[in-house]
Design a protein around this motif. Sequence first.
Motif, PDB file in Angstrom:
ATOM      1  N   ARG A  96       8.350  -0.853  45.697  1.00 46.61           N
ATOM      2  CA  ARG A  96       8.281   0.578  45.397  1.00 46.61           C
ATOM      3  C   ARG A  96       9.676   1.189  45.378  1.00 46.61           C
ATOM      4  NH1 ARG A  96       4.441  -0.854  48.902  1.00 46.61           N
ATOM      5  NH2 ARG A  96       2.315  -0.866  48.066  1.00 46.61           N
ATOM      6  N   ALA A  97       9.746   2.368  44.789  1.00 44.68           N
ATOM      7  CA  ALA A  97      11.028   3.042  44.620  1.00 44.68           C
ATOM      8  C   ALA A  97      11.674   3.355  45.970  1.00 44.68           C
ATOM      9  CB  ALA A  97      10.839   4.321  43.825  1.00 44.68           C
ATOM     10  N   PRO A  98      12.996   3.183  46.079  1.00 47.32           N
ATOM     11  CA  PRO A  98      13.685   3.519  47.327  1.00 47.32           C
ATOM     12  C   PRO A  98      13.815   5.020  47.539  1.00 47.32           C
ATOM     13  CG  PRO A  98      15.277   2.859  45.673  1.00 47.32           C
ATOM     14  CD  PRO A  98      13.918   2.631  45.065  1.00 47.32           C
ATOM     15  N   ILE A  99      13.607   5.794  46.469  1.00 46.45           N
ATOM     16  CA  ILE A  99      13.694   7.248  46.531  1.00 46.45           C
ATOM     17  C   ILE A  99      12.454   7.824  45.885  1.00 46.45           C
ATOM     18  CG2 ILE A  99      14.959   9.283  45.692  1.00 46.45           C
ATOM     19  CD1 ILE A  99      17.486   7.631  45.758  1.00 46.45           C
ATOM     20  N   PHE A 100      11.862   8.841  46.481  1.00 48.75           N
ATOM     21  CA  PHE A 100      10.661   9.454  45.919  1.00 48.75           C
ATOM     22  C   PHE A 100      10.944   9.966  44.508  1.00 48.75           C
ATOM     23  CE2 PHE A 100       9.751   9.857  50.502  1.00 48.75           C
ATOM     24  CZ  PHE A 100       8.515   9.216  50.512  1.00 48.75           C
ATOM     25  N   GLY A 101      10.019   9.657  43.617  1.00 48.03           N
ATOM     26  CA  GLY A 101      10.144  10.117  42.244  1.00 48.03           C
ATOM     27  C   GLY A 101      10.898   9.181  41.328  1.00 48.03           C
ATOM     28  N   ALA A 102      11.520   8.125  41.881  1.00 47.44           N
ATOM     29  CA  ALA A 102      12.260   7.184  41.044  1.00 47.44           C
ATOM     30  C   ALA A 102      11.310   6.344  40.206  1.00 47.44           C
ATOM     31  CB  ALA A 102      13.139   6.285  41.910  1.00 47.44           C
ATOM     32  N   LYS A 103      11.769   5.903  39.029  1.00 43.09           N
ATOM     33  CA  LYS A 103      10.975   5.096  38.115  1.00 43.09           C
ATOM     34  C   LYS A 103      11.722   3.810  37.783  1.00 43.09           C
ATOM     35  CE  LYS A 103       7.796   8.293  37.730  1.00 43.09           C
ATOM     36  NZ  LYS A 103       6.456   8.098  38.324  1.00 43.09           N
ATOM     37  N   PRO A 115       2.805   2.083  37.853  1.00 50.23           N
ATOM     38  CA  PRO A 115       3.462   3.388  38.015  1.00 50.23           C
ATOM     39  C   PRO A 115       4.290   3.543  39.283  1.00 50.23           C
ATOM     40  CG  PRO A 115       1.270   3.689  37.123  1.00 50.23           C
ATOM     41  CD  PRO A 115       1.388   2.228  37.453  1.00 50.23           C
ATOM     42  N   SER A 116       3.897   2.874  40.356  1.00 51.98           N
ATOM     43  CA  SER A 116       4.624   3.027  41.621  1.00 51.98           C
ATOM     44  C   SER A 116       5.771   2.048  41.774  1.00 51.98           C
ATOM     45  CB  SER A 116       3.661   2.860  42.803  1.00 51.98           C
ATOM     46  OG  SER A 116       3.020   1.592  42.740  1.00 51.98           O
ATOM     47  N   GLY A 117       5.910   1.060  40.866  1.00 50.40           N
ATOM     48  CA  GLY A 117       6.989   0.092  40.991  1.00 50.40           C
ATOM     49  C   GLY A 117       6.680  -1.192  40.258  1.00 50.40           C
ATOM     50  N   GLY A 131      16.263   9.720  39.247  1.00 44.60           N
ATOM     51  CA  GLY A 131      15.811  11.070  38.940  1.00 44.60           C
ATOM     52  C   GLY A 131      16.472  12.134  39.797  1.00 44.60           C
ATOM     53  N   THR A 132      15.809  13.272  39.908  1.00 44.28           N
ATOM     54  CA  THR A 132      16.403  14.438  40.586  1.00 44.28           C
ATOM     55  C   THR A 132      16.401  14.330  42.103  1.00 44.28           C
ATOM     56  OG1 THR A 132      14.273  15.590  40.546  1.00 44.28           O
ATOM     57  CG2 THR A 132      15.747  15.939  38.671  1.00 44.28           C
ATOM     58  N   MET A 133      15.547  13.471  42.662  1.00 41.94           N
ATOM     59  CA  MET A 133      15.460  13.389  44.118  1.00 41.94           C
ATOM     60  C   MET A 133      16.660  12.686  44.739  1.00 41.94           C
ATOM     61  SD  MET A 133      12.869  14.941  45.423  1.00 41.94           S
ATOM     62  CE  MET A 133      12.599  14.172  47.010  1.00 41.94           C
ATOM     63  N   SER A 134      17.510  12.083  43.946  1.00 44.25           N
ATOM     64  CA  SER A 134      18.667  11.371  44.500  1.00 44.25           C
ATOM     65  C   SER A 134      19.619  12.311  45.227  1.00 44.25           C
ATOM     66  CB  SER A 134      19.402  10.627  43.392  1.00 44.25           C
ATOM     67  OG  SER A 134      19.881  11.530  42.413  1.00 44.25           O
ATOM     68  N   GLN A 170       8.710   3.663  54.899  1.00 43.29           N
ATOM     69  CA  GLN A 170       9.606   4.253  53.908  1.00 43.29           C
ATOM     70  C   GLN A 170       8.856   5.003  52.815  1.00 43.29           C
ATOM     71  OE1 GLN A 170      12.369   1.502  52.162  1.00 43.29           O
ATOM     72  NE2 GLN A 170      13.008   2.912  50.565  1.00 43.29           N
ATOM     73  N   GLY A 171       7.669   4.554  52.467  1.00 44.41           N
ATOM     74  CA  GLY A 171       6.998   5.101  51.286  1.00 44.41           C
ATOM     75  C   GLY A 171       5.807   5.972  51.576  1.00 44.41           C
ATOM     76  N   GLY A 172       5.766   6.565  52.743  1.00 46.34           N
ATOM     77  CA  GLY A 172       4.577   7.305  53.134  1.00 46.34           C
ATOM     78  C   GLY A 172       4.527   8.744  52.667  1.00 46.34           C
ATOM     79  N   TRP A 173       3.323   9.296  52.719  1.00 48.68           N
ATOM     80  CA  TRP A 173       3.168  10.746  52.684  1.00 48.68           C
ATOM     81  C   TRP A 173       3.440  11.188  54.125  1.00 48.68           C
ATOM     82  CZ3 TRP A 173       0.401  14.352  49.233  1.00 48.68           C
ATOM     83  CH2 TRP A 173       0.331  13.866  47.918  1.00 48.68           C
TER      84      TRP A 173
END
Length: 473
Positions: free
Chosen positions: A244-251, A273-275, A300-303, A444-447
Amino acid sequence: MSGANASPTERSHQKMSRAIHRREFLKVSIGAGGGLLLGFRLGGTGETLAMQNGSAASFAPNAFVRIGTDERVTVIVNHSEMGQGVYTSLPMLLAEELDADWNKVGFESAPVDAKYNHPVFGMQMTGGSSSVWSGFEQFRQAGAAARAMLVAAAAQQWNVEPSKCRTDSGAVFDPSNRKLTYGQLAEAAAKLTPPAQVPLKDPKTFKLIGKPAKRLDTSDKVNGKAVFGIDVKMPRMLIAVVARAPIFGAKVRAFDDSRARSMSGVHRIVAVPSGVAVIADSFWQAKMARDALHIDWDEGTMSSFNTNEMMRQFREQAKLAGKSVRRDGDADATLAKAAKRLEAVYEVPYLSHAMMEPLNCALDLRSDSCEIWTGTQFQTVDRANAAKIAGLPDEKVQIHTTFLGGGFGRRANPQSDFVVEAVHVAKAAGVPVKVVWTREDDMQGGWYRPAFLHAIAGAIDANGKESPGDRAS
């Protein structure tokens, strides 16, 4: 132990460990073996609905208790068990009004159906410490209605007035102390019309509620029979681990799987979609191959997101006037004239739920159906989201709720992230698959639980007491 000799909990665990279609589930849980299945609807009057005649008796729309000719009382629980004890507390409510023998009471998790919706929140879910208080009347009424019908069936056989009979420990007694057990009465009771209204016990007469009782799930958790989501196995099932992405919203922009593809046990590597999902024979093989991937992420923008900056903004916002929800007196005036003012700021960062059992979800996805085994707190929402991704009507998707190794709200989120992800992976797998998160993935990838800041101010007079005059709160 299996088949007719298995306990209700054992039968439930066996069913969760293999693929069972919804129609088969209903056949097993509703009628097989000649018993009494009781359901009811809680409207304004809490009326009990009519049921069908015959040994495969059933009520519509809800079913919360099954009484078998083998004397077993199975309570069907519509809330998820994650250690808080609802597989014991809710059966206690029903068994109290039923006057059941607690040693013969078992449980099953309810299938996903609007008939099992939370009576307050309008969906099938578990959260907010609401299971017992919301089910207090619901489960008691189910037990009381069943008891009334069993008494009526016994009274018919004895040709006595039902009011002359009493119940105790899973049996009905007449004035001369003749006895018929609930199992002996189950088929006859299933042919009766349920009462329109059922009186509940005076709390002074409670024998179970408020009293110590053994938990119904303890032994299976100790001896290893309890089936958590991570324990589920199916024929031909593969295991998937997702990068999964290391940063939320990454693709994923691109990935190189040349090394991972050649590793032992790996079947497929596919972007979702998640990785990037690695599908293999075992968890360890999938995990090792995932670690060998090289992924180029579009962050993306979350960086540029920074929690320190976010908390600084919170502190600045806390200095501004907020929306007033309630006023007692004039807080501003009281604070302004106080001899001494006390202030404190409390900050809490984003927090992982850190469940004992990491997230997981097993699926058997077919062209016309989808069966899911997972520990979830959000059955209604998860099914709807899974159905959308699978391209199926909601009624073609069934969720078997396993034991949850902790939840704390992580297994209840509006996007159903870990369930939806598993559906995407199952589409690529083409066979039953279980997606397993590592502990690191989970952290790392939780809500996360939300970050917040509280700024509090109070006033005291020169003597260290509450300031005179207007109170501020």
